[in-house]
Design a protein around this motif. Structure first.
Motif, PDB file in Angstrom:
ATOM      1  N   ALA A   1       0.820  -1.216   0.000  1.00 18.98           N
ATOM      2  CA  ALA A   1       0.000   0.000   0.000  1.00 18.98           C
ATOM      3  C   ALA A   1       0.853   1.263   0.000  1.00 18.98           C
ATOM      4  O   ALA A   1       0.494   2.265  -0.616  1.00 18.98           O
ATOM      5  CB  ALA A   1      -0.929   0.007   1.215  1.00 18.98           C
ATOM      6  N   GLY A   2       2.002   1.224   0.656  1.00 18.78           N
ATOM      7  CA  GLY A   2       2.854   2.402   0.726  1.00 18.78           C
ATOM      8  C   GLY A   2       3.615   2.694  -0.551  1.00 18.78           C
ATOM      9  O   GLY A   2       4.327   3.696  -0.635  1.00 18.78           O
ATOM     10  N   LEU A   3       3.487   1.825  -1.555  1.00 20.82           N
ATOM     11  CA  LEU A   3       4.223   2.003  -2.801  1.00 20.82           C
ATOM     12  C   LEU A   3       3.398   2.693  -3.884  1.00 20.82           C
ATOM     13  O   LEU A   3       3.828   2.779  -5.024  1.00 20.82           O
ATOM     14  CB  LEU A   3       4.704   0.645  -3.318  1.00 20.82           C
ATOM     15  N   ARG A   4       2.214   3.156  -3.517  1.00 23.67           N
ATOM     16  CA  ARG A   4       1.406   3.866  -4.503  1.00 23.67           C
ATOM     17  C   ARG A   4       2.115   5.138  -4.945  1.00 23.67           C
ATOM     18  O   ARG A   4       2.716   5.842  -4.142  1.00 23.67           O
ATOM     19  CB  ARG A   4       0.045   4.211  -3.932  1.00 23.67           C
ATOM     20  N   ARG A   5       2.013   5.449  -6.225  1.00 22.79           N
ATOM     21  CA  ARG A   5       2.676   6.621  -6.778  1.00 22.79           C
ATOM     22  C   ARG A   5       1.694   7.461  -7.580  1.00 22.79           C
ATOM     23  O   ARG A   5       0.730   6.949  -8.155  1.00 22.79           O
ATOM     24  CB  ARG A   5       3.829   6.202  -7.716  1.00 22.79           C
ATOM     25  N   THR A   6       1.949   8.751  -7.591  1.00 23.49           N
ATOM     26  CA  THR A   6       1.233   9.658  -8.475  1.00 23.49           C
ATOM     27  C   THR A   6       2.196  10.091  -9.567  1.00 23.49           C
ATOM     28  O   THR A   6       3.299  10.549  -9.281  1.00 23.49           O
ATOM     29  CB  THR A   6       0.727  10.898  -7.716  1.00 23.49           C
ATOM     30  N   TYR A   7       1.795   9.903 -10.812  1.00 22.31           N
ATOM     31  CA  TYR A   7       2.649  10.255 -11.939  1.00 22.31           C
ATOM     32  C   TYR A   7       2.204  11.587 -12.513  1.00 22.31           C
ATOM     33  O   TYR A   7       1.051  11.746 -12.901  1.00 22.31           O
ATOM     34  CB  TYR A   7       2.564   9.179 -13.028  1.00 22.31           C
ATOM     35  N   GLU A   8       3.120  12.519 -12.561  1.00 15.73           N
ATOM     36  CA  GLU A   8       2.818  13.829 -13.133  1.00 15.73           C
ATOM     37  C   GLU A   8       3.950  14.220 -14.071  1.00 15.73           C
ATOM     38  O   GLU A   8       5.108  14.238 -13.692  1.00 15.73           O
ATOM     39  CB  GLU A   8       2.675  14.877 -12.032  1.00 15.73           C
ATOM     40  N   GLY A   9       3.584  14.521 -15.288  1.00 18.11           N
ATOM     41  CA  GLY A   9       4.574  14.930 -16.266  1.00 18.11           C
ATOM     42  C   GLY A   9       3.942  15.832 -17.296  1.00 18.11           C
ATOM     43  O   GLY A   9       2.718  15.943 -17.390  1.00 18.11           O
TER      44      GLY A   9
ATOM     45  N   TRP B   1      12.665   4.385 -17.427  1.00 19.49           N
ATOM     46  CA  TRP B   1      13.191   5.631 -16.869  1.00 19.49           C
ATOM     47  C   TRP B   1      12.229   6.185 -15.820  1.00 19.49           C
ATOM     48  O   TRP B   1      11.606   7.234 -15.989  1.00 19.49           O
ATOM     49  CB  TRP B   1      13.425   6.637 -18.009  1.00 19.49           C
ATOM     50  N   HIS B   2      12.109   5.442 -14.714  1.00 19.96           N
ATOM     51  CA  HIS B   2      11.109   5.768 -13.687  1.00 19.96           C
ATOM     52  C   HIS B   2      11.273   7.160 -13.075  1.00 19.96           C
ATOM     53  O   HIS B   2      10.268   7.849 -12.847  1.00 19.96           O
ATOM     54  CB  HIS B   2      11.134   4.705 -12.580  1.00 19.96           C
ATOM     55  N   PRO B   3      12.498   7.618 -12.757  1.00 18.03           N
ATOM     56  CA  PRO B   3      12.610   8.931 -12.094  1.00 18.03           C
ATOM     57  C   PRO B   3      12.027  10.087 -12.902  1.00 18.03           C
ATOM     58  O   PRO B   3      11.624  11.100 -12.318  1.00 18.03           O
ATOM     59  CB  PRO B   3      14.123   9.095 -11.883  1.00 18.03           C
ATOM     60  N   ILE B   4      11.998   9.963 -14.233  1.00 16.18           N
ATOM     61  CA  ILE B   4      11.411  11.046 -15.033  1.00 16.18           C
ATOM     62  C   ILE B   4      10.046  10.618 -15.596  1.00 16.18           C
ATOM     63  O   ILE B   4       9.526  11.248 -16.509  1.00 16.18           O
ATOM     64  CB  ILE B   4      12.363  11.504 -16.164  1.00 16.18           C
ATOM     65  N   ARG B   5       9.490   9.534 -15.028  1.00 14.29           N
ATOM     66  CA  ARG B   5       8.135   9.089 -15.339  1.00 14.29           C
ATOM     67  C   ARG B   5       7.954   8.816 -16.828  1.00 14.29           C
ATOM     68  O   ARG B   5       6.969   9.198 -17.449  1.00 14.29           O
ATOM     69  CB  ARG B   5       7.096  10.111 -14.840  1.00 14.29           C
ATOM     70  N   ARG B   6       8.930   8.116 -17.388  1.00 17.97           N
ATOM     71  CA  ARG B   6       8.898   7.763 -18.804  1.00 17.97           C
ATOM     72  C   ARG B   6       9.356   6.329 -19.000  1.00 17.97           C
ATOM     73  O   ARG B   6      10.127   5.793 -18.200  1.00 17.97           O
ATOM     74  CB  ARG B   6       9.819   8.681 -19.624  1.00 17.97           C
ATOM     75  N   GLN B   7       8.904   5.747 -20.081  1.00 16.69           N
ATOM     76  CA  GLN B   7       9.487   4.496 -20.545  1.00 16.69           C
ATOM     77  C   GLN B   7       9.350   4.430 -22.053  1.00 16.69           C
ATOM     78  O   GLN B   7       8.475   5.059 -22.647  1.00 16.69           O
ATOM     79  CB  GLN B   7       8.845   3.279 -19.884  1.00 16.69           C
TER      80      GLN B   7
ATOM     81  N   GLN C   1       4.501   8.406 -21.269  1.00 16.92           N
ATOM     82  CA  GLN C   1       4.730   9.530 -20.352  1.00 16.92           C
ATOM     83  C   GLN C   1       3.675   9.467 -19.257  1.00 16.92           C
ATOM     84  O   GLN C   1       2.479   9.496 -19.524  1.00 16.92           O
ATOM     85  CB  GLN C   1       4.618  10.868 -21.090  1.00 16.92           C
ATOM     86  N   GLY C   2       4.120   9.345 -18.001  1.00 19.93           N
ATOM     87  CA  GLY C   2       3.190   9.245 -16.892  1.00 19.93           C
ATOM     88  C   GLY C   2       2.369  10.513 -16.711  1.00 19.93           C
ATOM     89  O   GLY C   2       2.873  11.630 -16.865  1.00 19.93           O
ATOM     90  N   GLN C   3       1.091  10.332 -16.344  1.00 27.39           N
ATOM     91  CA  GLN C   3       0.177  11.445 -16.079  1.00 27.39           C
ATOM     92  C   GLN C   3      -0.641  11.145 -14.832  1.00 27.39           C
ATOM     93  O   GLN C   3      -0.686  10.003 -14.352  1.00 27.39           O
ATOM     94  CB  GLN C   3      -0.757  11.678 -17.275  1.00 27.39           C
TER      95      GLN C   3
ATOM     96  N   TRP D   1      14.650  11.864 -26.140  1.00 27.51           N
ATOM     97  CA  TRP D   1      14.356  11.405 -24.776  1.00 27.51           C
ATOM     98  C   TRP D   1      15.594  10.833 -24.094  1.00 27.51           C
ATOM     99  O   TRP D   1      15.772  11.011 -22.883  1.00 27.51           O
ATOM    100  CB  TRP D   1      13.237  10.369 -24.820  1.00 27.51           C
ATOM    101  N   PHE D   2      16.440  10.150 -24.830  1.00 27.87           N
ATOM    102  CA  PHE D   2      17.656   9.606 -24.230  1.00 27.87           C
ATOM    103  C   PHE D   2      18.550  10.746 -23.742  1.00 27.87           C
ATOM    104  O   PHE D   2      19.131  10.672 -22.650  1.00 27.87           O
ATOM    105  CB  PHE D   2      18.402   8.731 -25.233  1.00 27.87           C
ATOM    106  N   GLY D   3      18.651  11.807 -24.523  1.00 26.85           N
ATOM    107  CA  GLY D   3      19.417  12.970 -24.084  1.00 26.85           C
ATOM    108  C   GLY D   3      18.851  13.586 -22.826  1.00 26.85           C
ATOM    109  O   GLY D   3      19.596  14.005 -21.928  1.00 26.85           O
ATOM    110  N   GLU D   4      17.525  13.629 -22.724  1.00 27.59           N
ATOM    111  CA  GLU D   4      16.898  14.185 -21.521  1.00 27.59           C
ATOM    112  C   GLU D   4      17.098  13.263 -20.322  1.00 27.59           C
ATOM    113  O   GLU D   4      17.224  13.732 -19.179  1.00 27.59           O
ATOM    114  CB  GLU D   4      15.422  14.450 -21.799  1.00 27.59           C
ATOM    115  N   ALA D   5      17.144  11.959 -20.548  1.00 27.77           N
ATOM    116  CA  ALA D   5      17.453  11.029 -19.454  1.00 27.77           C
ATOM    117  C   ALA D   5      18.884  11.222 -18.967  1.00 27.77           C
ATOM    118  O   ALA D   5      19.159  11.182 -17.757  1.00 27.77           O
ATOM    119  CB  ALA D   5      17.235   9.590 -19.918  1.00 27.77           C
ATOM    120  N   LEU D   6      19.810  11.456 -19.891  1.00 31.86           N
ATOM    121  CA  LEU D   6      21.186  11.751 -19.506  1.00 31.86           C
ATOM    122  C   LEU D   6      21.264  13.046 -18.706  1.00 31.86           C
ATOM    123  O   LEU D   6      21.926  13.113 -17.661  1.00 31.86           O
ATOM    124  CB  LEU D   6      22.065  11.860 -20.753  1.00 31.86           C
TER     125      LEU D   6
END
Length: 217
Positions: A11-19, A105-111, A191-193, A38-43
Protein backbone atom coordinates in the motif's frame (compact mmCIF):
# COMPACT_ATOMS: atom_id res chain seq x y z
CA UNK A 1 1.66 -18.37 7.48
CA UNK A 2 3.17 -16.56 10.48
CA UNK A 3 3.78 -12.81 10.70
CA UNK A 4 7.44 -13.08 9.73
CA UNK A 5 6.69 -14.95 6.50
CA UNK A 6 3.82 -12.80 5.26
CA UNK A 7 4.57 -10.66 2.23
CA UNK A 8 4.96 -6.96 3.07
CA UNK A 9 2.12 -4.59 2.33
CA UNK A 10 2.39 -2.77 -1.00
CA UNK A 11 0.00 0.00 0.00
CA UNK A 12 2.85 2.40 0.73
CA UNK A 13 4.22 2.00 -2.80
CA UNK A 14 1.41 3.87 -4.50
CA UNK A 15 2.68 6.62 -6.78
CA UNK A 16 1.23 9.66 -8.47
CA UNK A 17 2.65 10.26 -11.94
CA UNK A 18 2.82 13.83 -13.13
CA UNK A 19 4.57 14.93 -16.27
CA UNK A 20 4.25 17.31 -19.16
CA UNK A 21 1.64 16.06 -21.63
CA UNK A 22 2.93 14.11 -24.62
CA UNK A 23 0.99 15.00 -27.75
CA UNK A 24 1.23 13.84 -31.32
CA UNK A 25 2.53 17.27 -32.26
CA UNK A 26 5.45 16.85 -29.85
CA UNK A 27 6.84 13.83 -31.66
CA UNK A 28 9.72 13.71 -34.12
CA UNK A 29 8.85 12.27 -37.55
CA UNK A 30 10.54 8.94 -36.79
CA UNK A 31 10.97 6.96 -33.56
CA UNK A 32 14.77 6.80 -33.52
CA UNK A 33 14.98 10.61 -33.59
CA UNK A 34 12.38 10.75 -30.81
CA UNK A 35 14.40 8.21 -28.82
CA UNK A 36 17.50 10.38 -29.23
CA UNK A 37 15.63 13.36 -27.76
CA UNK A 38 14.36 11.40 -24.78
CA UNK A 39 17.66 9.61 -24.23
CA UNK A 40 19.42 12.97 -24.08
CA UNK A 41 16.90 14.19 -21.52
CA UNK A 42 17.45 11.03 -19.45
CA UNK A 43 21.19 11.75 -19.51
CA UNK A 44 20.59 15.38 -18.51
CA UNK A 45 18.40 14.21 -15.62
CA UNK A 46 21.32 12.21 -14.23
CA UNK A 47 19.57 8.84 -14.36
CA UNK A 48 21.84 5.94 -13.35
CA UNK A 49 22.61 3.82 -16.40
CA UNK A 50 19.96 5.23 -18.76
CA UNK A 51 21.22 2.75 -21.36
CA UNK A 52 20.08 -0.20 -19.21
CA UNK A 53 17.22 -1.96 -20.96
CA UNK A 54 15.10 -5.01 -20.29
CA UNK A 55 15.48 -7.51 -23.11
CA UNK A 56 12.64 -10.02 -23.54
CA UNK A 57 13.07 -13.08 -25.75
CA UNK A 58 11.07 -16.22 -26.42
CA UNK A 59 12.28 -19.73 -27.17
CA UNK A 60 11.07 -21.77 -30.13
CA UNK A 61 8.81 -23.59 -27.66
CA UNK A 62 7.13 -20.35 -26.57
CA UNK A 63 8.85 -19.90 -23.19
CA UNK A 64 9.50 -16.19 -22.53
CA UNK A 65 12.32 -14.79 -20.43
CA UNK A 66 13.62 -11.31 -19.65
CA UNK A 67 16.81 -9.79 -18.30
CA UNK A 68 18.61 -6.44 -18.14
CA UNK A 69 21.33 -5.71 -20.69
CA UNK A 70 23.11 -2.53 -21.76
CA UNK A 71 22.48 -0.64 -24.98
CA UNK A 72 25.84 -0.21 -26.68
CA UNK A 73 24.81 1.73 -29.75
CA UNK A 74 21.89 2.59 -31.99
CA UNK A 75 21.03 4.28 -35.27
CA UNK A 76 18.25 4.20 -37.83
CA UNK A 77 18.94 0.49 -38.36
CA UNK A 78 18.32 -0.55 -34.76
CA UNK A 79 19.50 -1.01 -31.18
CA UNK A 80 22.70 -2.95 -30.41
CA UNK A 81 23.79 -5.08 -27.46
CA UNK A 82 26.50 -7.75 -27.01
CA UNK A 83 26.41 -11.15 -25.38
CA UNK A 84 27.57 -14.76 -25.42
CA UNK A 85 25.83 -16.41 -28.37
CA UNK A 86 25.50 -19.65 -26.36
CA UNK A 87 23.68 -17.92 -23.47
CA UNK A 88 19.96 -18.42 -23.00
CA UNK A 89 19.15 -15.18 -24.81
CA UNK A 90 21.54 -16.13 -27.58
CA UNK A 91 19.83 -19.50 -28.03
CA UNK A 92 16.39 -17.89 -27.93
CA UNK A 93 17.34 -15.40 -30.61
CA UNK A 94 18.81 -18.12 -32.80
CA UNK A 95 15.53 -20.06 -32.59
CA UNK A 96 13.17 -17.07 -32.64
CA UNK A 97 14.84 -13.87 -33.94
CA UNK A 98 12.40 -11.38 -32.43
CA UNK A 99 12.73 -9.37 -29.24
CA UNK A 100 11.28 -6.60 -27.13
CA UNK A 101 13.27 -3.91 -25.32
CA UNK A 102 12.10 -1.70 -22.47
CA UNK A 103 13.87 1.40 -21.14
CA UNK A 104 12.42 2.00 -17.63
CA UNK A 105 13.19 5.63 -16.87
CA UNK A 106 11.11 5.77 -13.69
CA UNK A 107 12.61 8.93 -12.09
CA UNK A 108 11.41 11.05 -15.03
CA UNK A 109 8.14 9.09 -15.34
CA UNK A 110 8.90 7.76 -18.80
CA UNK A 111 9.49 4.50 -20.54
CA UNK A 112 10.24 3.46 -24.10
CA UNK A 113 9.29 0.10 -25.54
CA UNK A 114 10.80 -1.35 -28.72
CA UNK A 115 9.64 -4.43 -30.61
CA UNK A 116 11.53 -5.75 -33.59
CA UNK A 117 13.39 -8.36 -35.54
CA UNK A 118 16.91 -9.39 -34.53
CA UNK A 119 20.05 -10.07 -36.53
CA UNK A 120 23.66 -10.73 -35.57
CA UNK A 121 26.19 -8.00 -36.20
CA UNK A 122 28.91 -8.57 -38.76
CA UNK A 123 31.93 -10.31 -37.22
CA UNK A 124 34.14 -7.29 -37.88
CA UNK A 125 31.81 -4.96 -35.96
CA UNK A 126 31.63 -7.29 -32.96
CA UNK A 127 35.42 -7.74 -32.98
CA UNK A 128 36.01 -3.98 -33.04
CA UNK A 129 33.78 -3.50 -30.01
CA UNK A 130 35.35 -6.45 -28.17
CA UNK A 131 38.81 -4.93 -28.55
CA UNK A 132 37.56 -1.63 -27.11
CA UNK A 133 36.44 -3.27 -23.85
CA UNK A 134 38.53 -3.22 -20.67
CA UNK A 135 40.96 -6.12 -20.35
CA UNK A 136 39.04 -7.68 -17.45
CA UNK A 137 35.79 -7.72 -19.40
CA UNK A 138 37.51 -9.42 -22.33
CA UNK A 139 38.89 -12.16 -20.08
CA UNK A 140 35.49 -12.43 -18.39
CA UNK A 141 33.82 -13.07 -21.75
CA UNK A 142 36.08 -16.10 -22.17
CA UNK A 143 35.80 -17.27 -18.56
CA UNK A 144 32.02 -17.26 -18.30
CA UNK A 145 30.05 -19.90 -20.17
CA UNK A 146 27.06 -17.64 -19.76
CA UNK A 147 23.84 -19.30 -18.49
CA UNK A 148 25.61 -22.65 -17.89
CA UNK A 149 25.52 -24.20 -14.42
CA UNK A 150 28.72 -23.52 -12.42
CA UNK A 151 29.84 -25.81 -9.63
CA UNK A 152 31.13 -23.01 -7.41
CA UNK A 153 32.43 -19.46 -7.37
CA UNK A 154 35.91 -20.90 -6.91
CA UNK A 155 35.58 -22.82 -10.17
CA UNK A 156 34.64 -19.62 -12.00
CA UNK A 157 37.51 -17.65 -10.43
CA UNK A 158 40.00 -20.40 -11.25
CA UNK A 159 38.99 -20.34 -14.91
CA UNK A 160 39.36 -16.56 -15.00
CA UNK A 161 42.86 -16.81 -13.49
CA UNK A 162 43.84 -19.55 -15.95
CA UNK A 163 42.77 -17.47 -18.93
CA UNK A 164 44.38 -14.30 -17.62
CA UNK A 165 47.66 -16.23 -17.34
CA UNK A 166 47.25 -17.53 -20.89
CA UNK A 167 46.55 -14.06 -22.32
CA UNK A 168 48.20 -11.47 -20.05
CA UNK A 169 47.75 -8.64 -22.56
CA UNK A 170 45.46 -9.18 -25.53
CA UNK A 171 42.90 -12.01 -25.48
CA UNK A 172 41.50 -12.93 -28.90
CA UNK A 173 37.88 -12.37 -29.86
CA UNK A 174 35.78 -15.42 -28.90
CA UNK A 175 33.88 -17.03 -31.75
CA UNK A 176 30.92 -17.54 -29.39
CA UNK A 177 30.57 -13.86 -28.49
CA UNK A 178 29.23 -10.86 -30.40
CA UNK A 179 26.49 -8.38 -31.03
CA UNK A 180 22.82 -8.39 -31.92
CA UNK A 181 20.80 -5.60 -33.52
CA UNK A 182 17.07 -5.15 -32.84
CA UNK A 183 15.50 -3.46 -35.86
CA UNK A 184 12.28 -1.80 -34.65
CA UNK A 185 8.93 -2.46 -36.23
CA UNK A 186 7.13 -0.76 -33.35
CA UNK A 187 8.18 1.76 -30.69
CA UNK A 188 6.05 3.17 -27.89
CA UNK A 189 6.77 6.31 -25.85
CA UNK A 190 5.04 6.38 -22.46
CA UNK A 191 4.73 9.53 -20.35
CA UNK A 192 3.19 9.24 -16.89
CA UNK A 193 0.18 11.45 -16.08
CA UNK A 194 -2.07 11.98 -13.08
CA UNK A 195 -5.00 9.65 -12.32
CA UNK A 196 -3.34 6.93 -14.41
CA UNK A 197 -4.35 8.77 -17.60
CA UNK A 198 -0.92 8.25 -19.08
CA UNK A 199 0.12 9.32 -22.56
CA UNK A 200 1.08 6.40 -24.80
CA UNK A 201 2.11 7.16 -28.36
CA UNK A 202 3.20 4.36 -30.65
CA UNK A 203 5.09 4.41 -33.91
CA UNK A 204 4.16 1.43 -36.09
CA UNK A 205 6.04 0.50 -39.25
CA UNK A 206 3.79 0.79 -42.30
CA UNK A 207 5.34 0.32 -45.72
CA UNK A 208 8.38 2.56 -45.95
CA UNK A 209 7.34 4.90 -43.15
CA UNK A 210 5.79 5.16 -39.71
CA UNK A 211 2.21 5.55 -38.47
CA UNK A 212 1.68 7.23 -35.09
CA UNK A 213 -1.16 5.95 -32.91
CA UNK A 214 -2.35 6.90 -29.43
CA UNK A 215 -3.00 3.95 -27.12
CA UNK A 216 -5.37 3.90 -24.15
CA UNK A 217 -3.48 3.85 -20.84
Amino acid sequence: MDATSRPPSLAGLRRTYEGAPLTEGDLAPDPVTQFTIWFGEALDAGLPEPNAMILATCSAGGLPTARTVLLKGYDEHGFVFYTNYESRKGRDLRENPRASLLFPWHPIRRQVRVEGTVTRLAREESAAYFRSRPYGSRIGAWASRQSAVVGSRQELDARYAELAARWPEDPPVPDFWGGFRVAPVEMEFWQGQISRMHDRLRYRRAGGGWVVERLAP
